[in-house]
Scaffold this motif. Structure first.
Motif, short mmCIF file in Angstrom:
data_model
loop_
_atom_site.label_atom_id
_atom_site.label_comp_id
_atom_site.label_asym_id
_atom_site.label_seq_id
_atom_site.Cartn_x
_atom_site.Cartn_y
_atom_site.Cartn_z
N UNK A 62 -29.81 -14.89 -1.71
CA UNK A 62 -30.36 -15.41 -3.12
C UNK A 62 -29.51 -16.70 -3.21
N UNK A 63 -27.93 -16.39 -2.94
CA UNK A 63 -27.00 -17.62 -3.38
C UNK A 63 -27.23 -18.60 -2.46
N UNK A 64 -27.56 -18.33 -1.11
CA UNK A 64 -27.68 -19.47 -0.34
C UNK A 64 -28.91 -20.25 -0.70
N UNK A 65 -29.84 -19.59 -1.41
CA UNK A 65 -31.09 -20.43 -1.84
C UNK A 65 -31.04 -21.27 -2.89
N UNK A 66 -29.89 -20.85 -3.72
CA UNK A 66 -29.81 -21.23 -5.19
C UNK A 66 -28.96 -22.55 -5.12
N UNK A 67 -29.59 -23.65 -5.73
CA UNK A 67 -28.78 -25.07 -5.88
C UNK A 67 -28.00 -25.07 -7.05
N UNK A 68 -28.13 -24.04 -8.06
CA UNK A 68 -27.65 -24.10 -9.26
C UNK A 68 -26.38 -23.39 -9.64
N UNK A 129 -37.41 -10.52 2.36
CA UNK A 129 -38.05 -11.14 1.11
C UNK A 129 -37.14 -11.93 0.42
N UNK A 130 -35.85 -11.69 0.25
CA UNK A 130 -34.71 -12.47 -0.35
C UNK A 130 -34.49 -13.74 0.26
N UNK A 131 -34.41 -13.63 1.68
CA UNK A 131 -34.30 -14.76 2.46
C UNK A 131 -35.20 -15.82 2.32
N UNK A 132 -36.56 -15.39 2.45
CA UNK A 132 -37.74 -16.30 2.55
C UNK A 132 -38.16 -16.78 1.12
N UNK A 133 -38.10 -16.05 0.06
CA UNK A 133 -38.73 -16.47 -1.01
C UNK A 133 -37.73 -17.37 -1.71
N UNK A 134 -38.35 -17.93 -2.78
CA UNK A 134 -37.12 -18.83 -3.62
C UNK A 134 -36.54 -17.94 -4.38
N UNK A 135 -35.27 -18.51 -4.72
CA UNK A 135 -34.16 -17.59 -5.41
C UNK A 135 -34.61 -17.19 -6.84
N UNK A 189 -33.49 -11.12 -15.86
CA UNK A 189 -34.61 -11.08 -16.70
C UNK A 189 -34.80 -12.57 -17.24
N UNK A 190 -33.62 -13.08 -17.91
CA UNK A 190 -33.51 -14.47 -18.33
C UNK A 190 -34.05 -15.28 -17.31
N UNK A 191 -33.82 -15.29 -15.99
CA UNK A 191 -34.27 -16.12 -14.88
C UNK A 191 -35.83 -15.86 -14.88
N UNK A 192 -36.29 -14.81 -14.78
CA UNK A 192 -37.70 -14.39 -14.83
C UNK A 192 -38.59 -15.09 -15.89
N UNK A 193 -37.99 -14.81 -17.21
CA UNK A 193 -38.64 -15.23 -18.21
C UNK A 193 -38.84 -16.83 -18.31
#
Ligand SMILES: O=C(O)c1cc(C(=O)O)c2c(n1)C(=O)C(=O)c1cc(C(=O)O)[nH]c1-2
Length: 241
Positions: A62-68, A129-135, A189-193
């Motif tokens: 997830x970290x590797x896919x996340x630019x934030x 899934x975590x490797x291929x999905x968006x973060x 939850x914050x990210x998802x909402x």
């Protein structure tokens, strides 16, 4: 397409997925009622160890896919929680101690010799899934943790009475997760909402959570076959060890 759910309604629908949580799987129900044999508890601890060691790899994906940077600064804590660092024991070490309290050796756990293929496939599906999905999608898939404090608390409440042969110090993992899971879930939850805004996206988020519930349930199905029904893979040709 129907209009988007309000934030409150979306959160309520995510929480309603708790009805599918593995706390209701017959394996967990028996475990919390004190009906599991020593072999069934050991089988569960040994198989769950593969989930434990895969979680930080999943979070690293997830970290590797996340630019934030702001998100990464918080998310990285999950890896530290499990791996630990100098002078700070992590969840993997705590799980090894749980194993020892249940009569398993560290070598036995690390060898993964008890790992059932069904559990391996399910856990690997989570990692892939975590490797291929968006973060954001992968963050959403961690939301089964909404329901985890209840299951950890249940073990702390019931195991010492039912399984007096397990050293109570071995249950520290579950104690640690009570607060860690609550903190994780706030961020997830914050990210998802925030991210899943349209009705279509919200339905997608719910289906991701369902997928993760299926992973957890499927892990226990494999254990039910092996340790309850005594039908491990290839029992037709091989005697269980
Ligand atoms: O014992 C459990 O039933 C249970 C369930 C879950 C879960 O719901 O995914 C996690 C954990 N434990 C857990 O200990 C843990 O660290 C964890 C991390 C995650 C995740 O998806 O990132 N789930 C879970």
């Amino acid at each position: 397409m129907p209009s988007a759910l309000s934030r409150t309604e979306f959160e309520a629908q995510l929480r309603a997925k708790g009805a599918y949580y593995h706390i209701y799987h017959p394996y967990h129900v028996a475990m919390n009622r004190g009906e599991c044999t020593r072999e069934q508890i050991q089988g569960w601890v040994a198989n769950r160890f593969y989930y434990q060691v895969t979680i930080p790899r999943k979070d690293a994906a997830i970290l590797s896919n996340c630019p934030d940077q702001h998100v990464r600064r918080h998310w990285i804590q999950r890896i530290i929680d499990h791996d630990g660092r100098d002078g700070q024991e992590g969840g993997i070490e705590a799980w090894l101690r749980l194993g020892e309290a249940c009569g398993l050796t560290r070598e036995e756990l690390w060898s993964f010799k008890h790992l059932l293929p069904g559990v391996r496939f399910a856990v690997d599906a989570y990692l892939h899934f975590a490797q291929q999905a968006t973060w954001q999608e992968a963050a959403c898939s961690s939301l089964t943790e909404l329901f985890a404090p209840e299951i950890h608390q249940k073990r702390l409440d019931t195991w010492p009475n039912h399984y007096t042969w397990i050293e109570s110090s071995g249950l520290q993992y579950f104690r640690n997760r009570l607060s860690e899971a609550r903190r994780d879930v706030q961020q997830g939850l914050q990210i998802t909402l925030d991210y899943f805004q349209t009705y279509e996206q919200q339905m997608h988020a719910l289906s991701i959570l369902q997928f993760k519930l299926e992973i957890l349930w499927t892990m226990l199905d494999a254990m039910q076959m092996a340790y309850v029904l005594k039908m491990p893979p290839f029992f037709t040709v091989e005697k269980p060890v």
